[in-house]
Motif scaffolding. Sequence first.
Motif, PDB file in Angstrom:
ATOM      1  N   ILE A 117       5.686  -6.079   4.852  1.00 17.66           N
ATOM      2  CA  ILE A 117       6.890  -6.520   4.152  1.00 17.66           C
ATOM      3  C   ILE A 117       8.080  -5.983   4.934  1.00 17.66           C
ATOM      4  N   THR A 118       8.802  -6.881   5.604  1.00 14.20           N
ATOM      5  CA  THR A 118       9.834  -6.465   6.551  1.00 14.20           C
ATOM      6  C   THR A 118      11.240  -6.609   5.965  1.00 14.20           C
ATOM      7  N   LYS A 119      12.207  -6.210   6.752  1.00 12.91           N
ATOM      8  CA  LYS A 119      13.643  -6.408   6.508  1.00 12.91           C
ATOM      9  C   LYS A 119      14.263  -5.457   5.499  1.00 12.91           C
ATOM     10  N   GLY A 120      13.490  -4.602   4.835  1.00 14.56           N
ATOM     11  CA  GLY A 120      14.076  -3.537   4.035  1.00 14.56           C
ATOM     12  C   GLY A 120      14.267  -3.808   2.564  1.00 14.56           C
ATOM     13  N   SER A 121      13.853  -4.972   2.061  1.00  7.23           N
ATOM     14  CA  SER A 121      13.945  -5.201   0.613  1.00  7.23           C
ATOM     15  C   SER A 121      12.997  -4.266  -0.131  1.00  7.23           C
ATOM     16  N   PRO A 122      13.376  -3.831  -1.328  1.00  7.35           N
ATOM     17  CA  PRO A 122      12.418  -3.064  -2.134  1.00  7.35           C
ATOM     18  C   PRO A 122      11.255  -3.960  -2.536  1.00  7.35           C
ATOM     19  N   ALA A 123      10.081  -3.383  -2.653  1.00  6.93           N
ATOM     20  CA  ALA A 123       8.894  -4.170  -2.964  1.00  6.93           C
ATOM     21  C   ALA A 123       8.090  -3.505  -4.055  1.00  6.93           C
ATOM     22  N   VAL A 124       7.443  -4.333  -4.886  1.00  2.98           N
ATOM     23  CA  VAL A 124       6.443  -3.859  -5.834  1.00  2.98           C
ATOM     24  C   VAL A 124       5.138  -4.564  -5.480  1.00  2.98           C
ATOM     25  N   VAL A 125       4.055  -3.805  -5.474  1.00  5.88           N
ATOM     26  CA  VAL A 125       2.738  -4.350  -5.165  1.00  5.88           C
ATOM     27  C   VAL A 125       1.833  -4.062  -6.350  1.00  5.88           C
ATOM     28  N   ASP A 126       1.233  -5.114  -6.900  1.00  3.47           N
ATOM     29  CA  ASP A 126       0.337  -4.975  -8.043  1.00  3.47           C
ATOM     30  C   ASP A 126      -1.082  -5.300  -7.589  1.00  3.47           C
ATOM     31  N   VAL A 127      -2.023  -4.411  -7.875  1.00  3.66           N
ATOM     32  CA  VAL A 127      -3.418  -4.644  -7.504  1.00  3.66           C
ATOM     33  C   VAL A 127      -4.232  -4.925  -8.761  1.00  3.66           C
ATOM     34  N   SER A 128      -4.977  -6.029  -8.725  1.00  6.07           N
ATOM     35  CA  SER A 128      -5.926  -6.324  -9.788  1.00  6.07           C
ATOM     36  C   SER A 128      -7.206  -6.813  -9.141  1.00  6.07           C
ATOM     37  N   GLY A 129      -8.310  -6.645  -9.835  1.00  6.39           N
ATOM     38  CA  GLY A 129      -9.584  -6.970  -9.225  1.00  6.39           C
ATOM     39  C   GLY A 129      -9.928  -5.966  -8.137  1.00  6.39           C
ATOM     40  N   THR A 130     -10.756  -6.391  -7.186  1.00  5.22           N
ATOM     41  CA  THR A 130     -11.193  -5.537  -6.083  1.00  5.22           C
ATOM     42  C   THR A 130     -10.601  -6.056  -4.784  1.00  5.22           C
ATOM     43  N   ASN A 131      -9.786  -5.245  -4.133  1.00 10.44           N
ATOM     44  CA  ASN A 131      -9.100  -5.630  -2.904  1.00 10.44           C
ATOM     45  C   ASN A 131      -9.534  -4.719  -1.762  1.00 10.44           C
TER      46      ASN A 131
ATOM     47  N   LEU B 110      -7.827  -0.895  -4.495  1.00  7.32           N
ATOM     48  CA  LEU B 110      -7.549  -1.268  -3.109  1.00  7.32           C
ATOM     49  C   LEU B 110      -8.217  -0.255  -2.201  1.00  7.32           C
ATOM     50  N   SER B 111      -9.109  -0.747  -1.336  1.00  8.24           N
ATOM     51  CA  SER B 111      -9.747   0.095  -0.320  1.00  8.24           C
ATOM     52  C   SER B 111      -9.124  -0.230   1.030  1.00  8.24           C
TER      53      SER B 111
ATOM     54  N   ASN C  63      -5.047 -10.003  -5.886  1.00  9.26           N
ATOM     55  CA  ASN C  63      -6.139 -10.191  -6.831  1.00  9.26           C
ATOM     56  C   ASN C  63      -7.392 -10.589  -6.065  1.00  9.26           C
ATOM     57  N   ASP C  64      -8.332  -9.646  -5.944  1.00  6.47           N
ATOM     58  CA  ASP C  64      -9.572  -9.889  -5.200  1.00  6.47           C
ATOM     59  C   ASP C  64      -9.272 -10.405  -3.792  1.00  6.47           C
ATOM     60  N   ALA C  65      -8.346  -9.738  -3.110  1.00  6.51           N
ATOM     61  CA  ALA C  65      -7.966 -10.116  -1.751  1.00  6.51           C
ATOM     62  C   ALA C  65      -8.698  -9.228  -0.742  1.00  6.51           C
ATOM     63  N   THR C  66      -9.323  -9.860   0.246  1.00  8.23           N
ATOM     64  CA  THR C  66      -9.987  -9.141   1.328  1.00  8.23           C
ATOM     65  C   THR C  66      -9.376  -9.585   2.649  1.00  8.23           C
ATOM     66  N   ILE C  67      -8.788  -8.643   3.374  1.00  7.04           N
ATOM     67  CA  ILE C  67      -8.128  -8.972   4.639  1.00  7.04           C
ATOM     68  C   ILE C  67      -8.640  -8.037   5.730  1.00  7.04           C
ATOM     69  N   THR C  68      -9.183  -8.615   6.775  1.00  7.26           N
ATOM     70  CA  THR C  68      -9.500  -7.869   7.992  1.00  7.26           C
ATOM     71  C   THR C  68      -8.501  -8.329   9.040  1.00  7.26           C
ATOM     72  N   SER C  69      -7.585  -7.462   9.404  1.00  5.21           N
ATOM     73  CA  SER C  69      -6.504  -7.890  10.289  1.00  5.21           C
ATOM     74  C   SER C  69      -6.950  -7.869  11.740  1.00  5.21           C
ATOM     75  N   SER C  70      -6.146  -8.509  12.585  1.00  9.07           N
ATOM     76  CA  SER C  70      -6.409  -8.519  14.020  1.00  9.07           C
ATOM     77  C   SER C  70      -5.459  -7.537  14.694  1.00  9.07           C
ATOM     78  N   ASN C  71      -4.297  -8.013  15.114  1.00 13.44           N
ATOM     79  CA  ASN C  71      -3.316  -7.162  15.776  1.00 13.44           C
ATOM     80  C   ASN C  71      -2.120  -6.847  14.879  1.00 13.44           C
ATOM     81  N   TYR C  72      -2.309  -7.043  13.593  1.00 14.04           N
ATOM     82  CA  TYR C  72      -1.223  -6.901  12.643  1.00 14.04           C
ATOM     83  C   TYR C  72      -1.642  -6.026  11.461  1.00 14.04           C
ATOM     84  N   PRO C  73      -0.668  -5.563  10.662  1.00 14.12           N
ATOM     85  CA  PRO C  73      -1.030  -4.967   9.375  1.00 14.12           C
ATOM     86  C   PRO C  73      -1.681  -6.021   8.497  1.00 14.12           C
ATOM     87  N   CYS C  74      -2.404  -5.600   7.496  1.00 18.31           N
ATOM     88  CA  CYS C  74      -2.944  -6.571   6.545  1.00 18.31           C
ATOM     89  C   CYS C  74      -1.820  -7.192   5.725  1.00 18.31           C
ATOM     90  N   ILE C  75      -0.893  -6.374   5.243  1.00 20.64           N
ATOM     91  CA  ILE C  75       0.305  -6.850   4.553  1.00 20.64           C
ATOM     92  C   ILE C  75       1.504  -6.129   5.156  1.00 20.64           C
TER      93      ILE C  75
END
Length: 612
Positions: free
Chosen positions: A181-195, A260-261, A167-179
């Motif tokens: 999610i490891t280890k293989g669990s199923p994931a749901v990602v919900d976007v609201s606002g401007t990310n 999400l941009s 929700n209105d998250a802005t991430i500029t990463s360094s040497n990593y992904p912005c998000i």
Amino acid sequence: MKKIIVKKIIHMALAGALVLMFACSTGYDDGNSNSVNYGGTKTSGSSGSSSSGLSAGTSTSYNSAVTVDTDAYSNVIYLNLTDGKVSSDGSEWTEIVKSKQYFFGESTDSSYVAVDYKYDSGSSTGLIRVNATSFSGELAVYISGTMTTGGVKIQSNGTDKVAVYLNDATITSSNYPCIDITKGSPAVVDVSGTNTFADGRSYGTGYGEEYSTSSGSTYTDDDGATVSCTVVKTAVSEGSDSKGTLYCKGDMTVSGSGSLSVTQAYKNCIASKSVLTIDGGTFILTSTGKNGLMGDTGVVVNDGKITFNGTGAISSSDYRKACGIKTDTDVSTSYVHINGGTLNVTTYNGKGIGSSEVYIAGGTNTFNVTGVTGYTNDSNKTASYYDADGVKYSNTSITFAAEGIEGASLVQVDGGKTSVTATDDGINVSDSSAVFNMNNGYLYVKSTGGDGIDCNCNLYIKGGYVVSYAPTGSEDSFDSGSNIYVTGGTMAGTSGSSMAISEYSTNGQKVLYFSGSSSSSMRPGQSSSSSSSFSKVAVQVSGSTVYAYSLPSSSFGLFVMSCPSFTSSSTSNYSVYTAPTISSNDFNGLCYESSTLSAVSTGSSTSTPSIK
């Protein structure tokens, strides 16, 4: 399962109280005191009252600006990126530091979530880690605020679902992904606002301890074994080579009412090692690395608005393709399903879609693909280049074609409205046993330097509306390595070449055609005196106009047309007019609605077609 519902509630009167709350937050860990438990029993080193965590069905205010209905998840971690704080209930906060802070249990328990901040050596950049490998149950991670140099890594338990709410998250990463999610669990990602995500990693760099610029270097893997490092051009020991700016090692479904941009120059914008599904939201993806949407096993688009702008590089010293949607084509059953939404792909030196199988059943889809030429299978081109991780390839054979949609074994259109423009083939189905099926929907294809639709085995047109244009002298609007079967639907094909007419089967719905006046399209011994030249055509059967089309050019090598009313093999049953007045059309020059057809004025100029 009920979704967490996010509601923005702007309340200026609470702003002062909010600041005071952060300043007086209980459970603060300065990195020197003992770790503190939130969501369980209070341990030494904490101050203030303990929290019981979130129980199912309760509502929790986050920053007094958002309300989260936690009916779906009883365990929620809130991350405020701007202040660098974490909470399990949205009211009791602690600063994220190097020491692990435990939620929903303690380090001595069998189930807990640990949150800490990993600093890179010698710098202030780092990574927020949410470690749920020892946690039993589904977990939601709610992220908002701004992070300028870092990322968020969510280590799941590999089984239970993880939900990420942006929700209105802005991430500029360094040497990593912005998000990540490891280890293989199923994931749901919900976007609201401007990310907004910006990936700080660079193409041609090995991120992580498994890479080194020197041969003979080793590292210790997760199992404690000593393993040789991969030798690369540039290595950054603290970082991650995960292949998406938003990445999940398991199945991932992304949806929401917000946007999400993503901007990246490394690998993929949004990626899953398994199946990636887009169920809603607005996505603006820009890549000078590789692809927009990547799912190793599959990509499914059910809804949402997706815009991709990509730039790849194909040369003797660089080899990277920027595709709008990509799967691992080494997996023979990998697939792309487009079922709805709006898709706009513009890419240079890539493909609109690249997969083993491609199904289009809905949506409004536009692909504009351009790129360099001269890299076909028989061009014998080689390159010496570095891949995304910095691994060197020397004098390696390379091939490339700027195709709109490529399905190795199958491309099938069952619905939707799709427009493809490409430098090379508009649609290519490349295997020797490949199949193209046009069953329903609307399809427009234009190639400026290849075939419109090229299938290396059987090409079927069974329904829908398809217009294909391939003006280059040696190319065809419809091209098959075996046979072209027209058993239904309405079609128009304008080609630079006339060679493909022999591929049309004589069984089924009839195909009327004219050979054109382009000398480059003539077969050996063919005379141009029998050729045709016109820019509009209308066909009447039993006195009624059943077909009309405005050609993109009066210069062609072959023009083919068919519709359900073309059932007779006798030319006497068709009146073909080659100078009609067509004031409007229904789809890329093609008329099929009864009102549009009845408005066509046929004129008096007629011509006799050939029939297949």
